[in-house]
Design a protein around this motif. Sequence first.
Motif, PDB file in Angstrom:
ATOM      1  N   UNK A 185       3.782  -1.113  12.924  1.00 63.15           N
ATOM      2  CA  UNK A 185       2.730  -0.092  12.604  1.00 63.15           C
ATOM      3  C   UNK A 185       2.089  -0.249  11.421  1.00 63.15           C
ATOM      4  N   UNK A 186       2.234  -1.570  10.747  1.00 61.29           N
ATOM      5  CA  UNK A 186       1.527  -2.021   9.516  1.00 61.29           C
ATOM      6  C   UNK A 186       1.684  -0.964   8.684  1.00 61.29           C
ATOM      7  N   UNK A 187       2.711  -0.310   8.315  1.00 60.62           N
ATOM      8  CA  UNK A 187       3.087   0.748   7.233  1.00 60.62           C
ATOM      9  C   UNK A 187       2.783  -0.097   6.005  1.00 60.62           C
ATOM     10  N   UNK A 188       2.282   0.725   5.003  1.00 61.77           N
ATOM     11  CA  UNK A 188       2.141   0.630   3.742  1.00 61.77           C
ATOM     12  C   UNK A 188       3.171   1.235   3.015  1.00 61.77           C
ATOM     13  N   UNK A 189       4.064   0.713   1.837  1.00 63.22           N
ATOM     14  CA  UNK A 189       4.956   1.160   1.160  1.00 63.22           C
ATOM     15  C   UNK A 189       4.410   1.509  -0.370  1.00 63.22           C
ATOM     16  N   UNK A 190       4.558   2.841  -0.730  1.00 62.46           N
ATOM     17  CA  UNK A 190       4.162   3.064  -2.129  1.00 62.46           C
ATOM     18  C   UNK A 190       5.311   3.317  -2.756  1.00 62.46           C
ATOM     19  N   UNK A 191       5.768   2.447  -3.818  1.00 60.05           N
ATOM     20  CA  UNK A 191       7.001   2.609  -4.464  1.00 60.05           C
ATOM     21  C   UNK A 191       6.715   3.587  -5.851  1.00 60.05           C
ATOM     22  N   UNK A 192       7.651   4.608  -5.831  1.00 64.47           N
ATOM     23  CA  UNK A 192       7.572   5.568  -6.753  1.00 64.47           C
ATOM     24  C   UNK A 192       8.947   5.997  -7.736  1.00 64.47           C
TER      25      UNK A 192
END
Length: 282
Positions: A185-192
């Motif tokens: 799904x070409x997910x993008x990951x945002x690290x928080x």
Amino acid sequence: MSKPVIPALAAALALGLGLTACGSGSGSGSDSASGGGGDDGTLVVGATAVPAGEVLSYIKKDLAAKNGLDLQVQEFTDYVLPNTALQEGSLDANLYQNEPYLDDFNKAKGTDLVPVVKAYLPPMGVYSKTVQDVTKLADGATVAVPNDTTNEGRALKLLASKGVITLKEGAGTTASPADIAKNPKNLRFKELEPAQLPRSLDDVAAAVINNNYAQDAGLSPAEDAILLESAKNNPYANLLAVKKGNEDDPRVEKLAKLLTSPEVRKFIEDKYQGSVLPVTSG
């Protein structure tokens, strides 16, 4: 689970602690504990507020005295300071972390903290305001994940359990986005920071949130998560930990026995209704 406390973040940074597993904050004593209780027989235990602090408060109120235990609870709003306080001796024990996190902390910080008994499982979950099924995330959607080593790996493994991503063979508890082998799904990951994850739900398609912070934000893991960890073969049960050499402290042994007692099991089942799962043995 916790509510960030800015002065405590500064204190944590001053200590040079880069491993922030739960958020930004400092100890905020729910009791007036100022140090270990070895001299007077009081067992001082550090904990995050939910569920650890609530479980310990129940034990203190209803079980401790009649079992010969003088228990004091000191609450913290992050995952770093309870371990540093335990290592330095201002706590006798703590309850809030799982074994992969403890192992990683010891390795990174040179501490010698050890598990005593597993107490309960706070399942990690995926939450979203836009979809009801994690497999329905849109192509290119952004997913927020915890930014510390073991919780990020845990989050990615949870997503992989539903086939949303595939991790490389051998990716362990410290898996990162670099260990993703397939991302259809070409997910993008945002690290928080984990404490920020509930607040990110307005800005991302989904967020993988630690149980404590989900409950602190008014989310019910059992009802609101679109994907929740299974208890089966789950290595992330929260455990009572002490500094190495203190495993046989009679006060610690009493608390370990209470944490796995039928009374505490019933308290967890009744209070959390599936959002926290009891563990009956170590």
